[in-house]
Scaffold this motif. Structure first.
Motif, PDB file in Angstrom:
ATOM      1  N   GLY A  62      26.871 110.574 -26.481  1.00 49.27           N
ATOM      2  CA  GLY A  62      28.220 110.583 -27.123  1.00 49.27           C
ATOM      3  C   GLY A  62      29.348 111.668 -27.165  1.00 49.27           C
ATOM      4  N   GLU A  63      28.675 112.885 -27.462  1.00 44.70           N
ATOM      5  CA  GLU A  63      29.638 113.863 -27.724  1.00 44.70           C
ATOM      6  C   GLU A  63      29.683 114.455 -26.270  1.00 44.70           C
ATOM      7  OE1 GLU A  63      31.038 115.570 -30.289  1.00 44.70           O
ATOM      8  OE2 GLU A  63      30.489 113.639 -31.398  1.00 44.70           O
ATOM      9  N   VAL A  86      36.886 103.815 -26.944  1.00 50.97           N
ATOM     10  CA  VAL A  86      35.457 103.657 -26.921  1.00 50.97           C
ATOM     11  C   VAL A  86      35.149 102.241 -27.428  1.00 50.97           C
ATOM     12  CG1 VAL A  86      33.036 104.239 -27.496  1.00 50.97           C
ATOM     13  CG2 VAL A  86      34.788 105.622 -26.266  1.00 50.97           C
ATOM     14  N   TYR A  87      35.659 102.241 -28.734  1.00 47.05           N
ATOM     15  CA  TYR A  87      35.566 101.150 -29.556  1.00 47.05           C
ATOM     16  C   TYR A  87      35.964  99.744 -28.880  1.00 47.05           C
ATOM     17  CZ  TYR A  87      34.879  98.288 -33.686  1.00 47.05           C
ATOM     18  OH  TYR A  87      34.336  97.448 -34.595  1.00 47.05           O
ATOM     19  N   LYS A  88      37.020  99.790 -28.148  1.00 44.34           N
ATOM     20  CA  LYS A  88      37.783  98.533 -27.518  1.00 44.34           C
ATOM     21  C   LYS A  88      36.994  98.294 -26.249  1.00 44.34           C
ATOM     22  CE  LYS A  88      41.270  98.118 -24.533  1.00 44.34           C
ATOM     23  NZ  LYS A  88      42.712  98.733 -23.992  1.00 44.34           N
ATOM     24  N   GLN A  89      36.338  99.184 -25.458  1.00 42.85           N
ATOM     25  CA  GLN A  89      35.732  98.908 -24.484  1.00 42.85           C
ATOM     26  C   GLN A  89      34.190  98.170 -24.696  1.00 42.85           C
ATOM     27  OE1 GLN A  89      35.448 101.708 -21.243  1.00 42.85           O
ATOM     28  NE2 GLN A  89      37.820 102.264 -21.330  1.00 42.85           N
ATOM     29  N   ALA A  93      35.738 113.235 -21.426  1.00 45.44           N
ATOM     30  CA  ALA A  93      37.078 112.591 -21.517  1.00 45.44           C
ATOM     31  C   ALA A  93      38.121 113.158 -22.196  1.00 45.44           C
ATOM     32  CB  ALA A  93      36.663 111.136 -22.399  1.00 45.44           C
ATOM     33  N   LYS A  94      37.812 113.997 -23.217  1.00 44.39           N
ATOM     34  CA  LYS A  94      38.896 114.744 -23.466  1.00 44.39           C
ATOM     35  C   LYS A  94      39.596 115.960 -22.566  1.00 44.39           C
ATOM     36  CE  LYS A  94      37.513 116.259 -27.517  1.00 44.39           C
ATOM     37  NZ  LYS A  94      37.225 116.733 -29.119  1.00 44.39           N
ATOM     38  N   ALA A 132      33.562 108.884 -17.787  1.00 43.04           N
ATOM     39  CA  ALA A 132      32.522 109.385 -18.679  1.00 43.04           C
ATOM     40  C   ALA A 132      31.178 108.591 -18.776  1.00 43.04           C
ATOM     41  CB  ALA A 132      32.879 110.143 -19.997  1.00 43.04           C
ATOM     42  N   GLU A 133      31.528 107.335 -19.171  1.00 44.51           N
ATOM     43  CA  GLU A 133      30.403 106.386 -19.001  1.00 44.51           C
ATOM     44  C   GLU A 133      29.738 106.224 -17.790  1.00 44.51           C
ATOM     45  OE1 GLU A 133      28.089 103.846 -21.028  1.00 44.51           O
ATOM     46  OE2 GLU A 133      29.508 104.959 -21.816  1.00 44.51           O
ATOM     47  N   MET A 134      30.505 106.267 -16.576  1.00 44.62           N
ATOM     48  CA  MET A 134      29.872 106.103 -15.220  1.00 44.62           C
ATOM     49  C   MET A 134      28.768 107.323 -15.152  1.00 44.62           C
ATOM     50  SD  MET A 134      32.790 104.196 -13.052  1.00 44.62           S
ATOM     51  CE  MET A 134      31.786 104.527 -11.672  1.00 44.62           C
ATOM     52  N   ILE A 135      29.421 108.505 -15.414  1.00 44.21           N
ATOM     53  CA  ILE A 135      28.585 109.713 -15.349  1.00 44.21           C
ATOM     54  C   ILE A 135      27.218 109.998 -16.211  1.00 44.21           C
ATOM     55  CG2 ILE A 135      28.879 112.226 -15.385  1.00 44.21           C
ATOM     56  CD1 ILE A 135      31.597 111.893 -14.256  1.00 44.21           C
TER      57      ILE A 135
END
Length: 108
Positions: A43-44, A78-81, A50-51, A34-37
């Motif tokens: 965010g939403e 997300v928080y971890k990354q 991702a879900k 999702a981040e790459m796309i």
């Protein structure tokens, strides 16, 4: 993370510990995709994507996990990354004890 989501996660960890690494891996990959796309922001849209991807991948291997747990796992990933967060690993025996304690408190 909501208390009930943590309790559900601990229940899964206690009852089906083999699923946790699969869920963690699938969520990690879905968040990265999702981040790459989408890149920065959105965010939403990223969370929704991702879900959907996590549900699809889990269904492909015959697993079904509550969408609320998936949603909270995505938030934690997300928080971890992106916030240099290190997840705390709870040993299975402690997770069982916490779950059983929460279950007995709920019965009272």
């Amino acid at each position: 993370i909501f208390k009930w989501a943590v309790e559900l996660y601990l229940k899964i960890k206690a009852e089906q510990p083999d699923i946790v690494p699969i869920l963690d891996y699938v969520v990690e990959q879905a968040v990265l995709c999702a981040e790459m796309i989408y890149g920065s922001g959105h965010g939403e849209e990223k969370k929704d994507m991702a879900k959907k991807q996590v549900v699809k991948w889990l269904e492909e291997i015959g697993l079904s996990i509550d969408i609320d747990i998936i949603s909270e796992a995505i938030e934690a990933e997300v928080y971890k990354q992106f916030h240099q967060y290190t997840a705390i690993e709870i040993p299975t025996d402690q997770a069982v004890a916490v779950y059983e304690s929460a279950e007995s408190e709920a019965e009272e």
